[in-house]
Design a protein around this motif. Structure first.
Motif, mmCIF file in Angstrom:
data_model
loop_
_atom_site.group_PDB
_atom_site.id
_atom_site.type_symbol
_atom_site.label_atom_id
_atom_site.label_comp_id
_atom_site.label_asym_id
_atom_site.label_seq_id
_atom_site.Cartn_x
_atom_site.Cartn_y
_atom_site.Cartn_z
ATOM 1 N N ILE A 90 88.310 51.056 -66.756
ATOM 2 C CA ILE A 90 89.125 51.978 -66.009
ATOM 3 C C ILE A 90 89.800 51.294 -65.046
ATOM 4 N N GLY A 91 91.204 51.400 -65.240
ATOM 5 C CA GLY A 91 91.953 50.517 -64.249
ATOM 6 C C GLY A 91 93.466 51.134 -64.571
ATOM 7 N N GLY A 92 94.349 50.785 -63.543
ATOM 8 C CA GLY A 92 95.707 50.963 -63.482
ATOM 9 C C GLY A 92 95.886 51.745 -62.338
ATOM 10 N N SER A 93 97.291 52.059 -62.033
ATOM 11 C CA SER A 93 98.093 52.500 -60.991
ATOM 12 C C SER A 93 97.607 54.109 -60.792
ATOM 13 N N SER A 94 97.392 54.543 -62.102
ATOM 14 C CA SER A 94 97.036 56.218 -61.690
ATOM 15 C C SER A 94 95.441 56.546 -61.319
ATOM 16 N N THR A 95 94.813 55.444 -61.378
ATOM 17 C CA THR A 95 93.387 55.483 -61.195
ATOM 18 C C THR A 95 93.022 55.812 -59.648
ATOM 19 N N GLY A 96 93.928 55.111 -58.695
ATOM 20 C CA GLY A 96 93.780 55.392 -57.331
ATOM 21 C C GLY A 96 92.601 54.098 -56.987
ATOM 22 N N LEU A 97 92.260 53.435 -57.693
ATOM 23 C CA LEU A 97 91.147 52.509 -57.337
ATOM 24 C C LEU A 97 91.781 51.528 -56.509
ATOM 25 N N ASP A 98 91.401 51.126 -55.282
ATOM 26 C CA ASP A 98 91.796 50.073 -54.523
ATOM 27 C C ASP A 98 90.704 49.385 -53.450
ATOM 28 N N GLY A 99 90.054 48.329 -54.126
ATOM 29 C CA GLY A 99 89.083 47.664 -53.760
ATOM 30 C C GLY A 99 87.787 48.404 -53.991
ATOM 31 N N PRO A 100 87.587 48.616 -55.183
ATOM 32 C CA PRO A 100 86.279 49.563 -55.616
ATOM 33 C C PRO A 100 84.950 48.623 -55.098
ATOM 34 N N GLN A 101 84.012 49.400 -54.460
ATOM 35 C CA GLN A 101 82.800 48.674 -54.189
ATOM 36 C C GLN A 101 81.516 48.993 -54.916
ATOM 37 N N TYR A 102 80.993 50.197 -54.692
ATOM 38 C CA TYR A 102 79.944 50.723 -55.132
ATOM 39 C C TYR A 102 80.169 51.781 -55.982
ATOM 40 N N LEU A 103 79.375 52.109 -57.060
ATOM 41 C CA LEU A 103 79.507 53.257 -57.744
ATOM 42 C C LEU A 103 78.279 54.051 -58.250
ATOM 43 N N ALA A 104 78.248 55.426 -58.591
ATOM 44 C CA ALA A 104 77.128 56.118 -59.049
ATOM 45 C C ALA A 104 77.448 57.236 -59.750
ATOM 46 N N PHE A 105 76.629 57.751 -60.755
ATOM 47 C CA PHE A 105 76.990 59.083 -61.630
ATOM 48 C C PHE A 105 76.066 60.144 -60.755
ATOM 49 N N ASP A 106 76.695 61.314 -60.737
ATOM 50 C CA ASP A 106 75.850 62.584 -60.481
ATOM 51 C C ASP A 106 75.100 63.116 -61.634
ATOM 52 N N ARG A 107 74.348 64.137 -61.611
ATOM 53 C CA ARG A 107 73.509 64.672 -62.473
ATOM 54 C C ARG A 107 74.393 65.450 -63.579
ATOM 55 N N GLU A 108 75.780 65.442 -63.439
ATOM 56 C CA GLU A 108 76.823 66.034 -64.574
ATOM 57 C C GLU A 108 77.512 64.724 -65.004
ATOM 58 N N GLN A 109 77.084 63.597 -64.854
ATOM 59 C CA GLN A 109 77.735 62.380 -65.398
ATOM 60 C C GLN A 109 79.020 62.284 -64.780
ATOM 61 N N LEU A 110 79.573 62.855 -63.875
ATOM 62 C CA LEU A 110 80.791 62.378 -63.088
ATOM 63 C C LEU A 110 80.570 61.247 -62.174
ATOM 64 N N LEU A 111 81.730 60.167 -62.424
ATOM 65 C CA LEU A 111 81.515 59.035 -61.977
ATOM 66 C C LEU A 111 82.141 59.052 -60.248
ATOM 67 N N TRP A 112 81.401 58.436 -59.494
ATOM 68 C CA TRP A 112 82.035 58.357 -58.030
ATOM 69 C C TRP A 112 82.110 56.948 -57.491
ATOM 70 N N VAL A 113 83.159 56.553 -57.161
ATOM 71 C CA VAL A 113 83.348 54.983 -56.578
ATOM 72 C C VAL A 113 83.681 54.962 -55.171
ATOM 73 N N THR A 114 83.102 54.113 -54.324
ATOM 74 C CA THR A 114 83.415 53.923 -52.991
ATOM 75 C C THR A 114 84.674 52.719 -52.983
ATOM 76 N N ASN A 115 85.787 52.935 -52.338
ATOM 77 C CA ASN A 115 86.829 51.706 -52.197
ATOM 78 C C ASN A 115 87.001 51.478 -50.837
ATOM 79 N N TYR A 116 87.240 50.288 -50.446
ATOM 80 C CA TYR A 116 87.611 49.912 -49.401
ATOM 81 C C TYR A 116 88.664 48.561 -49.466
ATOM 82 N N ASN A 117 89.720 48.543 -49.046
ATOM 83 C CA ASN A 117 90.768 47.353 -49.095
ATOM 84 C C ASN A 117 90.754 46.878 -47.476
ATOM 85 N N PRO A 118 90.395 45.708 -47.213
ATOM 86 C CA PRO A 118 90.407 44.994 -45.729
ATOM 87 C C PRO A 118 91.638 44.898 -45.187
#
Length: 392
Positions: free
Chosen positions: A69-97
């Motif tokens: 998963i990558g590219g300008s449309s994703t909104g990823l900007d320094g992805p840190q950790y990730l996890a799946f919820d019970r519906e298998q949706l993917l959640w990612v914490t981002n931080y760009n220092p």
């Protein structure tokens, strides 16, 4: 003041996130869904590539990701950790220092390529670990006054606060926090990776505090969650939408109400913790702590990074030494940042080699000692690896 080991860890996670605005790892453009990824599929954040790598369960050792998963449309900007919820949706914490830009980004199940995120939510500090309640036990614990509501927890650092470390609590169907754990009693000091057991207890690795603490999550009421504007359905063949679809505008994060509570229990330096960076649980409730310790070029077995395993909490038996330890030169552990254990007991560790190359080590179920006769298998990474997640 941060310890040298804590500073080294933060440097790996945050410095690696100072990157170009877009990853060059996107496979396609637009909204991609598929192929179907079964349970135990491994995901890993590439903090300096603004991407997420996807590894098929059981693929050959030494190989790189099967999908990205990558590219300008994703909104990823320094992805840190990730996890799946019970519906298998993917959640990612981002931080760009470099910009201090912090967000929570949500993706559809099976998303790949330069996919448009379902939602992005602005965060107030430096987010790190993220975890969701797993499937709840049936029947639920008799001590519960109300049924346990699934939750999402994010470990966050806000340097401007009096007590800068906190755990932010959400109901799993809302992106607005209902509470946070912060103050002098929790003893949170630079929280890293976190985990939640099936009784809604949250475990947090305190990188600077040389400890792992468990907290009882306060009872929450479920909050209706708005339907995302982008809701793709998984299909066997990806069907991209036109190039250049904009990412969702981040939703400002409301301020959570902090509670000042003591941990239910804490594993400390007396139990051989030095610089714990993350924590995981197996299906029996055993606690796995990945600890950077004090690795050096000579790799002394008594003075290197380690995986420490502790039994489930028993208030009648205080913790002493770990019941199992994976440590030594043959383990190749260097500066591990995250750990996950799948339902078969396989142990995955996000790490970097001494040359600074991102790598994921895989240890067999029940592994112990220095693995003198074998070395761990591994997956290669195109970027610095920070966090891991397993499809439930």
């Amino acid at each position: 003041m941060l310890s040298k080991r804590a500073l080294a860890f933060v440097g790996i996670i945050l410095t690696g996130a100072v990157v170009a605005a877009c990853s060059n790892l996107g496979l396609t453009t637009g909204q991609n869904v598929g192929p179907t990824f079964p349970g135990k599929t491994l995901y890993a954040t590439n903090s300096n590539q603004n991407a997420i790598s996807i590894y098929s369960n059981g693929q050959k050792s030494g190989t790189g990701p099967a999908f990205q998963i990558g590219g300008s449309s994703t909104g990823l900007d320094g992805p840190q950790y990730l996890a799946f919820d019970r519906e298998q949706l993917l959640w990612v914490t981002n931080y760009n220092p470099s910009t201090q830009h912090a967000e929570l980004v949500e993706f559809a199940p099976q998303a790949t390529g330069n996919v448009v995120a379902l939602s992005t939510t602005a965060l107030s500090g430096r987010p790190r670990g993220i975890a969701f309640s797993p499937k709840m036990p049936s029947p639920q614990p008799s001590s519960s006054i109300k049924p346990l509501v699934p939750v999402m927890v994010i470990a966050e650092q806000i340097p401007t606060n009096v007590y800068p470390s906190q755990l932010v609590l959400y109901t799993a169907n809302s992106t607005a926090p209902f509470q946070s754990i912060a103050g002098p009693r929790p003893g949170l000091k630079l929280p890293g990776g976190i985990a939640i057991d099936r009784f809604n207890h949250v475990y947090v690795a305190n990188i600077q505090g040389a400890s792992v603490s468990q907290f009882v999550i306060p009872t929450a009421s479920p909050t209706p969650r708005p339907t995302p504007t982008t809701s793709p359905s998984p299909t066997p063949s990806p069907t991209p939408t036109p190039t250049g679809s904009p990412s969702p505008t981040p939703t400002p994060m409301p301020t959570a109400t902090p509670i000042n509570i003591y941990p239910r229990f804490t594993i400390t330096s007396k139990n051989e913790l030095i610089t714990p960076t993350s924590v995981a649980l197996d299906k029996a409730g055993n606690i796995y702590v990945v600890d950077q310790g004090h690795p050096n070029a000579k790799c002394h077995a008594s003075n290197s990074a380690a995986i420490l395993v502790f039994p489930p909490y028993n208030k009648r038996i205080p913790y002493s030494k770990p019941t199992r330890k994976i440590q030594g030169c043959n383990t190749k552990l260097n500066l591990p940042s995250d750990i996950k254990v799948n339902s078969d007991g396989l142990i995955y560790v996000a790490d970097s080699t001494r040359a600074g190359v991102g790598i994921i080590y895989i240890f067999p179920a029940g592994a112990t000692g220095g693995l003198q006769n074998i070395s761990p298998t591994n997956y290669s990474s195109p970027g610095a690896v920070t966090g891991l997640g397993l499809v439930p």
